[in-house]
Write a protein that holds these residues in place. Sequence first.
Motif, PDB file in Angstrom:
ATOM      1  N   ASN A  82      55.860  41.587  68.611  1.00  0.00           N
ATOM      2  CA  ASN A  82      56.717  41.574  67.427  1.00  0.00           C
ATOM      3  C   ASN A  82      55.838  41.373  66.198  1.00  0.00           C
ATOM      4  N   VAL A  83      55.952  42.298  65.237  1.00  0.00           N
ATOM      5  CA  VAL A  83      55.091  42.273  64.064  1.00  0.00           C
ATOM      6  C   VAL A  83      55.947  42.424  62.808  1.00  0.00           C
ATOM      7  N   GLY A  84      55.728  41.564  61.823  1.00  0.00           N
ATOM      8  CA  GLY A  84      56.385  41.706  60.533  1.00  0.00           C
ATOM      9  C   GLY A  84      55.707  42.819  59.748  1.00  0.00           C
ATOM     10  N   VAL A  85      56.487  43.803  59.298  1.00  0.00           N
ATOM     11  CA  VAL A  85      55.935  44.948  58.580  1.00  0.00           C
ATOM     12  C   VAL A  85      56.756  45.216  57.325  1.00  0.00           C
ATOM     13  N   VAL A  86      56.127  45.865  56.364  1.00  0.00           N
ATOM     14  CA  VAL A  86      56.809  46.322  55.157  1.00  0.00           C
ATOM     15  C   VAL A  86      56.880  47.839  55.261  1.00  0.00           C
ATOM     16  N   VAL A  87      58.055  48.343  55.600  1.00  0.00           N
ATOM     17  CA  VAL A  87      58.240  49.779  55.793  1.00  0.00           C
ATOM     18  C   VAL A  87      58.252  50.458  54.431  1.00  0.00           C
ATOM     19  N   GLU A  88      57.393  51.453  54.293  1.00  0.00           N
ATOM     20  CA  GLU A  88      57.309  52.208  53.042  1.00  0.00           C
ATOM     21  C   GLU A  88      58.058  53.523  53.128  1.00  0.00           C
ATOM     22  N   ASP A  89      58.121  54.090  54.326  1.00  0.00           N
ATOM     23  CA  ASP A  89      58.788  55.383  54.497  1.00  0.00           C
ATOM     24  C   ASP A  89      59.230  55.524  55.939  1.00  0.00           C
ATOM     25  N   ALA A  90      60.382  56.120  56.133  1.00  0.00           N
ATOM     26  CA  ALA A  90      60.885  56.400  57.476  1.00  0.00           C
ATOM     27  C   ALA A  90      61.467  57.800  57.488  1.00  0.00           C
ATOM     28  N   ASN A  91      61.112  58.549  58.507  1.00  0.00           N
ATOM     29  CA  ASN A  91      61.714  59.866  58.688  1.00  0.00           C
ATOM     30  C   ASN A  91      61.848  60.126  60.177  1.00  0.00           C
ATOM     31  N   GLU A  92      62.258  61.304  60.537  1.00  0.00           N
ATOM     32  CA  GLU A  92      62.513  61.623  61.949  1.00  0.00           C
ATOM     33  C   GLU A  92      61.258  61.511  62.808  1.00  0.00           C
ATOM     34  N   ASN A  93      60.079  61.601  62.203  1.00  0.00           N
ATOM     35  CA  ASN A  93      58.828  61.563  62.966  1.00  0.00           C
ATOM     36  C   ASN A  93      58.280  60.166  63.189  1.00  0.00           C
ATOM     37  N   GLY A  94      58.666  59.211  62.355  1.00  0.00           N
ATOM     38  CA  GLY A  94      58.155  57.865  62.503  1.00  0.00           C
ATOM     39  C   GLY A  94      58.280  57.076  61.218  1.00  0.00           C
ATOM     40  N   GLU A 129      60.720  45.834  73.057  1.00  0.00           N
ATOM     41  CA  GLU A 129      61.691  45.018  73.768  1.00  0.00           C
ATOM     42  C   GLU A 129      62.124  45.689  75.067  1.00  0.00           C
ATOM     43  N   PRO A 130      62.528  44.878  76.036  1.00  0.00           N
ATOM     44  CA  PRO A 130      63.022  45.457  77.284  1.00  0.00           C
ATOM     45  C   PRO A 130      64.396  46.082  77.077  1.00  0.00           C
ATOM     46  N   ALA A 131      64.651  47.131  77.815  1.00  0.00           N
ATOM     47  CA  ALA A 131      65.955  47.801  77.773  1.00  0.00           C
ATOM     48  C   ALA A 131      66.262  48.298  79.179  1.00  0.00           C
ATOM     49  N   SER A 132      67.502  48.656  79.395  1.00  0.00           N
ATOM     50  CA  SER A 132      67.880  49.185  80.706  1.00  0.00           C
ATOM     51  C   SER A 132      69.107  50.068  80.571  1.00  0.00           C
ATOM     52  N   PHE A 133      69.303  50.889  81.569  1.00  0.00           N
ATOM     53  CA  PHE A 133      70.526  51.659  81.680  1.00  0.00           C
ATOM     54  C   PHE A 133      70.818  51.856  83.159  1.00  0.00           C
ATOM     55  N   PRO A 189      60.503  50.641  71.650  1.00  0.00           N
ATOM     56  CA  PRO A 189      60.229  50.070  70.328  1.00  0.00           C
ATOM     57  C   PRO A 189      61.539  49.792  69.605  1.00  0.00           C
ATOM     58  N   SER A 190      61.485  48.860  68.689  1.00  0.00           N
ATOM     59  CA  SER A 190      62.663  48.507  67.911  1.00  0.00           C
ATOM     60  C   SER A 190      62.228  48.162  66.485  1.00  0.00           C
ATOM     61  N   VAL A 191      63.018  48.574  65.524  1.00  0.00           N
ATOM     62  CA  VAL A 191      62.784  48.207  64.130  1.00  0.00           C
ATOM     63  C   VAL A 191      64.061  47.539  63.626  1.00  0.00           C
ATOM     64  N   VAL A 192      63.919  46.317  63.158  1.00  0.00           N
ATOM     65  CA  VAL A 192      65.058  45.576  62.642  1.00  0.00           C
ATOM     66  C   VAL A 192      64.788  45.266  61.175  1.00  0.00           C
ATOM     67  N   VAL A 193      65.716  45.658  60.310  1.00  0.00           N
ATOM     68  CA  VAL A 193      65.574  45.405  58.886  1.00  0.00           C
ATOM     69  C   VAL A 193      65.860  43.938  58.612  1.00  0.00           C
ATOM     70  N   ASN A 194      64.963  43.289  57.874  1.00  0.00           N
ATOM     71  CA  ASN A 194      65.149  41.907  57.478  1.00  0.00           C
ATOM     72  C   ASN A 194      66.234  41.874  56.415  1.00  0.00           C
ATOM     73  N   THR A 195      67.305  41.169  56.672  1.00  0.00           N
ATOM     74  CA  THR A 195      68.425  41.143  55.729  1.00  0.00           C
ATOM     75  C   THR A 195      68.402  39.921  54.824  1.00  0.00           C
ATOM     76  N   HIS A 196      67.345  39.114  54.917  1.00  0.00           N
ATOM     77  CA  HIS A 196      67.256  37.935  54.069  1.00  0.00           C
ATOM     78  C   HIS A 196      66.912  38.316  52.635  1.00  0.00           C
ATOM     79  N   PRO A 197      67.377  37.536  51.680  1.00  0.00           N
ATOM     80  CA  PRO A 197      67.004  37.801  50.281  1.00  0.00           C
ATOM     81  C   PRO A 197      65.484  37.723  50.132  1.00  0.00           C
ATOM     82  N   GLY A 198      64.977  38.476  49.185  1.00  0.00           N
ATOM     83  CA  GLY A 198      63.531  38.444  48.922  1.00  0.00           C
ATOM     84  C   GLY A 198      62.752  39.412  49.760  1.00  0.00           C
ATOM     85  N   THR A 199      63.446  40.382  50.387  1.00  0.00           N
ATOM     86  CA  THR A 199      62.706  41.378  51.152  1.00  0.00           C
ATOM     87  C   THR A 199      61.866  42.208  50.200  1.00  0.00           C
TER      88      THR A 199
END
Length: 152
Positions: free
Chosen positions: A64-76, A124-128, A141-151
């Motif tokens: 798990n790594v804290g990152v500052v996403v600058e751009d997101a598109n269908e490729n990554g 993260e682990p997943a299953s079906f 892989p999972s990307v979760v947007v930080n919803t706290h103020p001050g992002t």
Amino acid sequence: MTDFIGRFLFVCTVNDRPVALSRWRVTTDSQDAAKAVSLLLGGQSKRFVSSGGKGWEVDTSSSNVGVVVEDANENGISFRLAEGYDLGVFFYAAAPWRLSEVLGECTIRLFGFEGSRLCDLSIEPASFTTRNGIVVQYLKPSVVVNTHPGTA
């Protein structure tokens, strides 16, 4: 086009077969970036040879790594490390999944947002369950947007 300092991966090849890792693997052409990543995320930097040439890799101890996403598109996504912002821009390619499948419901928030966004990039682990009732477990892989103020 952005020049990336490195790439985040969660797979490697063993005996010509892809193997999912439970921790991030970072590749870069910069020995200094590899050393910095190993200090920030654990692990040792080491030289490696790939089909693209020679470079450096760090098998980190972080899932798990804290990152500052600058751009997101269908490729990554392109991002900076929250704790190593000045290192440069890294890239995570969404293959073999489409990024929208990885991001889930936060996709709209990332795609529709101007500027950068503080997020957690994790494995993260997943299953079906198959139609035959067999439970298949895997890592994703999972990307979760930080919803706290001050992002970012």
